[in-house]
Enzyme design. Structure first.
Site, PDB file in Angstrom:
ATOM      1  CB  CYS A  70      -3.675   1.816   7.189  1.00  0.00           C
ATOM      2  SG  CYS A  70      -3.232   3.431   7.984  1.00  0.00           S
ATOM      3  NE  ARG A  71      -4.550   1.509   1.915  1.00  0.00           N
ATOM      4  CZ  ARG A  71      -4.391   2.402   0.843  1.00  0.00           C
ATOM      5  NH1 ARG A  71      -5.145   2.122   0.040  1.00  0.00           N
ATOM      6  NH2 ARG A  71      -3.555   3.128   0.609  1.00  0.00           N
ATOM      7  CB  SER A  72       0.417  -3.355   3.000  1.00  0.00           C
ATOM      8  OG  SER A  72       1.025  -2.510   3.476  1.00  0.00           O
ATOM      9  CG  ASN A  98       4.397  -1.678   5.305  1.00  0.00           C
ATOM     10  OD1 ASN A  98       5.503  -1.919   5.523  1.00  0.00           O
ATOM     11  ND2 ASN A  98       3.473  -2.569   5.046  1.00  0.00           N
ATOM     12  CG  ASP A 125      -5.297   5.928   2.644  1.00  0.00           C
ATOM     13  OD1 ASP A 125      -5.213   5.435   3.823  1.00  0.00           O
ATOM     14  OD2 ASP A 125      -4.361   6.591   2.437  1.00  0.00           O
ATOM     15  CB  CYS A 131      -0.900   0.156   1.026  1.00  0.00           C
ATOM     16  SG  CYS A 131      -0.224   0.079   2.860  1.00  0.00           S
TER      17      CYS A 131
END
Ligand code: 4NP
Length: 145
Positions: A12-14, A10, A117, A7
């Site tokens: 929050c999402r990934s 690196n 995001d 993301c």
């Protein structure tokens, strides 16, 4: 099989995608190695965002041990599949791909949809977790066939 989740930050999402996919691999004895990285370098060395840690903990997927790192060129060689969260990540990673073989490894985690995001909206972390989990389960089914 080695899979990289990517993301922007690196944090929050990934990290969620790494934790969820590693958990699915472990529970199904697939022996896969999952890692994650960001296209940006603002948070290198930090742990995941506390809101991601919190929702992951709540859903039984610990991610607090992870450390942020930036995407690097050697990732194209090291990993079999590279999953990105949104079209901006897709453009950023594809722009670094040295050849067609590398570019073919890069796909949106959700296939044709983006994982939004959640950084600026606390309420987005739970739905983002669900989206990522759904995407990871689908990928496991595809790759295990
Ligand atoms: P992520 O969210 O890409 O899901 O880790 C973000 C985290 C931090 C920033 C942007 C997005 N940032 O600009 O610092």
């Amino acid at each position: 099989m080695k899979i990289l989740m990517v993301c922007l930050g690196n944090i929050c999402r990934s990290p969620l995608a790494e934790g969820i996919m590693q958990d699915l691999s472990d529970k199904n004895n697939l022996g896969w190695e999952i890692d994650s990285a960001g296209t940006g370098n603002w948070h290198v060395g930090e742990g995941p965002d506390r809101r991601s840690v919190k929702i992951a903990h709540k859903r039984g997927v610990p991610i607090g041990h992870q450390k942020c790192r930036q995407f690097r060129l050697s990732d194209f060689d090291e990993f079999d599949h590279i999953y990105v969260m949104d079209r901006s990540n897709l453009g950023d990673v594809l722009a670094l791909a040295p050849n067609k073989q590398a570019a073919q490894k890069v796909k949106l985690l959700l296939g044709d949809k983006e994982v939004p995001d959640p950084y600026y909206d606390d309420m987005q972390f739970a739905p983002v977790f669900d989206l990522i989990e759904e995407g990871c389960k689908k990928i496991v089914k595809e790759l295990v066939q």
